[in-house]
Enzyme design. Sequence first.
Site, PDB file in Angstrom:
ATOM      1  N   HIS A 161       0.847  -1.192   0.000  1.00 51.95           N
ATOM      2  CA  HIS A 161       0.000   0.000   0.000  1.00 51.95           C
ATOM      3  C   HIS A 161       0.885   1.244   0.000  1.00 51.95           C
ATOM      4  O   HIS A 161       2.046   1.192   0.405  1.00 51.95           O
ATOM      5  CB  HIS A 161      -0.857   0.050   1.275  1.00 51.95           C
ATOM      6  CG  HIS A 161      -1.917  -0.989   1.345  1.00 51.95           C
ATOM      7  ND1 HIS A 161      -2.018  -1.903   2.362  1.00 51.95           N
ATOM      8  CD2 HIS A 161      -2.968  -1.240   0.521  1.00 51.95           C
ATOM      9  CE1 HIS A 161      -3.070  -2.687   2.169  1.00 51.95           C
ATOM     10  NE2 HIS A 161      -3.660  -2.310   1.056  1.00 51.95           N
ATOM     11  N   CYS A 249      -2.330   0.376   9.975  1.00 47.83           N
ATOM     12  CA  CYS A 249      -3.452  -0.474   9.522  1.00 47.83           C
ATOM     13  C   CYS A 249      -4.338  -0.944  10.651  1.00 47.83           C
ATOM     14  O   CYS A 249      -5.450  -1.405  10.417  1.00 47.83           O
ATOM     15  CB  CYS A 249      -2.960  -1.749   8.848  1.00 47.83           C
ATOM     16  SG  CYS A 249      -1.487  -1.610   7.941  1.00 47.83           S
TER      17      CYS A 249
HETATM   18  C1  CIR Z   1      -3.315  -7.840   3.606  1.00 48.49           C
HETATM   19  O1  CIR Z   1      -2.505  -8.374   2.839  1.00 48.49           O
HETATM   20  O2  CIR Z   1      -4.324  -7.274   3.197  1.00 48.49           O
HETATM   21  C2  CIR Z   1      -3.043  -7.919   5.082  1.00 48.49           C
HETATM   22  N1  CIR Z   1      -2.378  -9.123   5.391  1.00 48.49           N
HETATM   23  C3  CIR Z   1      -2.238  -6.722   5.535  1.00 48.49           C
HETATM   24  C4  CIR Z   1      -2.925  -5.418   5.330  1.00 48.49           C
HETATM   25  C5  CIR Z   1      -2.118  -4.294   5.794  1.00 48.49           C
HETATM   26  N2  CIR Z   1      -2.810  -3.065   5.644  1.00 48.49           N
HETATM   27  C6  CIR Z   1      -2.227  -1.919   5.318  1.00 48.49           C
HETATM   28  O3  CIR Z   1      -1.047  -1.878   4.986  1.00 48.49           O
HETATM   29  N3  CIR Z   1      -2.989  -0.831   5.291  1.00 48.49           N
END
Ligand code: CIR
Length: 254
Positions: A161, A249
């Site tokens: 992201h 997150c």
């Molecule tokens: C994913 O791959 O969607 C989750 N394991 C991690 C999400 C992390 N979110 C973020 O960086 N905003």
Amino acid sequence: MFTHALVRKPCKNIVEGITSAKLGEPDYQKALVQHASYVQTLMECGLEVMQLEASEEYPDSVFIEDIALLTPEFAVITRPGAPSRRGETEGIKEVLWEFYDEIVEIQPPGTLDAGDVMMAGNRFFIGLSGRTNEEGARQLEAILHKFGFATILVELENLLHLKTGVSYLEHDTMLVGPELKDADFLEDYRTIEVALEESYAANCIWVNTTIIIPKGYPTTLKKIEDAGYDRIVTTDTSEFRKLDGGLSCLSLRF
Ligand code: CIR
């Protein structure tokens, strides 16, 4: 200033979350402890923290930041790019009605993870990533323009992201990791560079004059201090890192 935060407790199925990190499975008990301590840190920054129950159906649901964009005036419910995460938005509207009169939703075929959205003053940077497609970004731009914000799209190559690689620390200052350090969109800002071996620490948050950064990244901590920030706290997010999850997150601040 933020007054509230929304978090979701980790679920037992967190071990099934999406990952590319190759750091092993997260330990559920440890994740619970780290999450509780993260919540405590937010409370110490003056936020009222609302905790949603764990959702076993969605292993990645602890990463609540991705499912909504909350601004002072309006909320946007996203449409997560990973199919296994799409249902995480269920029920969130009902929670947000308590705080917002204006709630907009990203519509198919748009996809958007709010981890790709970074607010800096009256500008929003939107990452085009494996999760956020052009259609999703355009829908968000239209909403933001309606409310008078400027938007800037940023193409991402390897980052999960946008905010995996850059964090806005107020005071026209961006904390930036190796992948984005030469990006054009940073030209109006003072930058603090995060070294390659600490790149995970490029994701941190500014909460009401305090900077919260992940524990275990001493060089980055020192650089932030040297840049003049005098209130910095650390919190351990090692179990969430195993699922590519950064510190931001784990909450929605508003
Ligand atoms: C994913 O791959 O969607 C989750 N394991 C991690 C999400 C992390 N979110 C973020 O960086 N905003």
